[in-house]
Each structure stands twice: as C-alpha cells, then as structure tokens.
Design a protein around this motif. Structure first.
Motif, PDB file in Angstrom:
ATOM      1  N   PHE A 213       0.813  -1.210   0.000  1.00  0.00           N
ATOM      2  CA  PHE A 213       0.000   0.000   0.000  1.00  0.00           C
ATOM      3  C   PHE A 213       0.853   1.269   0.000  1.00  0.00           C
ATOM      4  O   PHE A 213       0.512   2.268   0.623  1.00  0.00           O
ATOM      5  CB  PHE A 213      -0.964   0.021   1.198  1.00  0.00           C
ATOM      6  N   THR A 214       1.975   1.223  -0.705  1.00  0.00           N
ATOM      7  CA  THR A 214       2.857   2.383  -0.764  1.00  0.00           C
ATOM      8  C   THR A 214       2.469   3.298  -1.916  1.00  0.00           C
ATOM      9  O   THR A 214       1.958   2.840  -2.947  1.00  0.00           O
ATOM     10  CB  THR A 214       4.323   1.948  -0.933  1.00  0.00           C
ATOM     11  N   ASN A 215       2.730   4.590  -1.738  1.00  0.00           N
ATOM     12  CA  ASN A 215       2.547   5.567  -2.813  1.00  0.00           C
ATOM     13  C   ASN A 215       3.873   5.943  -3.469  1.00  0.00           C
ATOM     14  O   ASN A 215       3.930   6.891  -4.256  1.00  0.00           O
ATOM     15  CB  ASN A 215       1.883   6.841  -2.265  1.00  0.00           C
ATOM     16  N   ASP A 216       4.926   5.187  -3.174  1.00  0.00           N
ATOM     17  CA  ASP A 216       6.258   5.549  -3.671  1.00  0.00           C
ATOM     18  C   ASP A 216       6.365   5.472  -5.184  1.00  0.00           C
ATOM     19  O   ASP A 216       7.312   6.022  -5.767  1.00  0.00           O
ATOM     20  CB  ASP A 216       7.318   4.634  -3.045  1.00  0.00           C
ATOM     21  N   GLY A 217       5.421   4.803  -5.829  1.00  0.00           N
ATOM     22  CA  GLY A 217       5.476   4.695  -7.274  1.00  0.00           C
ATOM     23  C   GLY A 217       5.078   5.962  -8.010  1.00  0.00           C
ATOM     24  O   GLY A 217       5.221   6.033  -9.233  1.00  0.00           O
ATOM     25  N   VAL A 218       4.571   6.964  -7.293  1.00  0.00           N
ATOM     26  CA  VAL A 218       4.144   8.220  -7.915  1.00  0.00           C
ATOM     27  C   VAL A 218       4.913   9.362  -7.272  1.00  0.00           C
ATOM     28  O   VAL A 218       4.805   9.594  -6.065  1.00  0.00           O
ATOM     29  CB  VAL A 218       2.625   8.453  -7.756  1.00  0.00           C
TER      30      VAL A 218
END
Length: 363
Positions: A6-11
C-alpha cells in the motif's frame, strides 16, 4: 528490492490526497487523488477483484498513474470500492454482488469526485476486470452520467470464460462456504500455519502448478481463470511484481462467484436477484442506450475472460456504429496490460490516444 504494501512511492511529483466517503448501504470507501495541475480531462481508475489502487501505482516500473501524469492528464483519481484489498470487506462473511457495487459504490464515488472537481470537467474511466463489469452495469442502468469515455480491460458486459472456470464457478462457492468452511480465498493461504485449512488449500492448488515456485501466483490462477499461470504471462511481469502478487491481489469473498456464475450461464451481465428490482434484469440489453465511447482492451492470451471484450465490442457497435473501439494486445493476458513491466510501451499509449481523442471530441 523490497516494496512496502500500500505504498505511494510509485508516484512522484504529485500531490496525493485521500478522500473517504460513505455509501448508502453503510460502507466506508475511499478515493485517492494524484494531482499535478488542473485539467479539463480528469481520469478515474477502477481496479478489479481482488485488487486495489496499488495496481495502478507500482514502483517497480512505469505505472499507469505516472504515465498519465507525465503525458498531460494531470488530475488522476482512483476509487477503492468494496472489492478493494485495502478494505476488510472481502474477509468478512457477506453476500455482496456486483449489483451492490453498481448501485452503491460507483455512483457514490463519482458524486464525491464531482464534489471536488465541479460539474463541468470531462471524466474518463479506465477500468479493470470486475471493476469494468460493475461500472458498465452502472452506466447501462443510468446510475452514472457525465462520462466522456471508458477504457475497459479484459471484460465489460459479455462474460465468456474457459471451461475449467465454468466448472470452478459451478461447484466452488458451495464447496468453500459449506464444506471447507472458508468464506473467502486468499493468495496468502500459502503462508498460513501448517495443516490449517488455508495451508492445505494452497498446497493442493500448488500440486497442479509447476510453472513457478510462487504459491501466491498459483492461488491467484486458481481463484480466477485457467492456465499455468492464469492471469498473466510470466514474461510480462517484473520479477519484483511476481514475488509480491499477494500484495497486489488480496482476499476474495466467494459470493461474488455466484453472481459471476449466473452471468457466465447467461453469457453476459444480468441482475443477481430481485433485491434491487430497479436495476436492469439484463444489463447488456440496457447497454443499447449507452452513448459513451468505450475502448475495449483484451490480451490475445486472456485465460480469464477469453473473447468477452471482442464480442461485447461487436454487440455494442451494432447499436452505435463507429462509437466504440477494440484493441487486441499481442502477447498479453488478463491483467498484465495494466501491471506488466512494458505496459507503458505496449498498452498505455493506446489508452492515452483514446482519451485524447474523446476529450477533444475529435472522433
């Protein structure tokens, strides 16, 4: 590389905001906004079952949200509806169907979206799997409006599946509910304590899957589709993705299969029962009134919904010739057009082109 769940690190280089909201039947859902700048064309992403927003923001390669943001669509939203593995609902004993999603989730999500962007901007929906089926049901029922375009991957309102899937649908829900005593299936069953029900189910499934050593991959193939593997071609996935598929595809309540079984027997989307008499008994028949352009995507190795989108395109094009488009993706399966390591080269440009033409009205 270890990737957090559930990470947002891809954006990166985007303002990320969560917007929780309730449905009329009492569930708490959530929209996530990835914002760089105001845009007249707003994109709404809909995951499949049992996935979530995470399938659109994967850090291991160029993901769909980043691709859209980098190519001029600078206001992207994703809806985690009741099928999302970010929510607890699919590990509960429930009797939700796709009718519940069509009636409660998508209209409420769009109303919340409109509350923040205003009434005049164009909304383009990109939908995967049962997110696509349920949204097209909402659209056919007249429950959502103001949509500029829909991109539907793998399946929409026609529901064709392989023979092995028909057998699983016929016997699986009753077996797991009343014999195995398991109200949901989970790719993580392979990590359950030894000799528990989940552990035994996973080991039994893995006996028939020698194509790789990732038990969660085996379970997901068992849960949806036919083949070894069922949902993707291994060569289309980054190894990091293959190792963490249980992060991207979570637990799956078995009652959804009962509605899908009824749809498969009919060959297309139909109402599950008479709880919601105001919904169409036959969604495909009601779809003749849809005047929103739809891009139907499908891989030519689709072992989950086979030729469903090809046939749906044919049927809906009879009612509105020239309105809808079909793109068959060579070498792709069911979900790798979204999560594949090269999807930003092979697939996403087709979606961008379709949205650009739909937004400008140059069709």
């Amino acid at each position: 590389m270890r990737i957090a769940r559930f990470t947002n690190d891809g954006v990166s280089d985007a303002e990320i905001t969560m917007y929780p909201f309730p449905t009329d039947d009492g569930l708490g859902l959530e929209l996530t906004r990835f914002f760089r700048a105001d845009s007249d064309d707003v994109v709404l992403l809909l995951h499949g079952l049992p996935a979530s927003t995470d399938m659109f923001i994967m850090p291991e390669h160029v993901n769909l949200v980043t691709f859209l943001l980098n190519n001029g669509l600078t206001d992207v939203w994703s809806l985690d509806f009741r099928m999302s593995c970010r929510h607890p609902y699919d590990t509960e004993t429930h009797r939700f169907t796709l009718d519940d999603i069509a009636l409660f989730d998508h209209p409420a999500g769009l109303a919340e979206l409109r509350r923040h962007i205003g009434p005049h901007k164009r909304i383009h929906v990109i939908a995967q799997c049962l997110g696509s089926v349920s949204f097209m049901m909402s659209l056919a029922a007249g429950l959502v409006d103001g949509i500029a375009s829909v991109t539907s991957n793998s399946v929409a309102l026609v529901t064709h599946v392989p023979t092995w899937s028909k057998l699983k649908l016929a016997f699986g829900p009753g077996f797991f509910d009343y014999v195995a005593g398991v109200p949901f299936l989970d790719p993580r069953f392979g990590d359950a304590p030894v000799m528990t029900r989940g552990w035994m189910i996973s080991r039994m499934v893995s006996l028939f899957h020698r194509e790789c050593d990732v038990r969660s991959c085996h379970m997901i193939s068992f849960m949806w589709g036919a083949g070894n593997p069922g949902l993707w071609s291994h060569e289309n996935l980054a190894e990091e993705t293959h190792q963490r598929v249980a992060d991207l595809f979570g637990a799956n309540g078995v009652h959804y299969y009962r509605h899908m079984r009824k749809m498969v027997r009919a060959g297309h989307a139909v109402r599950h029962d008479d709880r919601f008499r105001d919904l169409p008994a036959d969604y495909l028949e009601a779809a003749s009134d849809i005047d929103v352009p739809v891009l139907f995507l499908t891989g030519d190795r689709n072992h989950v919904f086979t030729d469903s989108n090809i046939v749906c395109h044919e049927i809906m094009s009879r009612h509105n010739p020239g309105l809808h488009e079909l793109r068959v993706l060579p070498g792709y399966g069911h979900v790798d057009p979204i999560i594949g390591k090269n999807a930003h080269v092979d697939v996403f440009p087709h979606i961008l082109d379709f949205i650009t033409r739909s937004g400008s009205g140059a069709r």
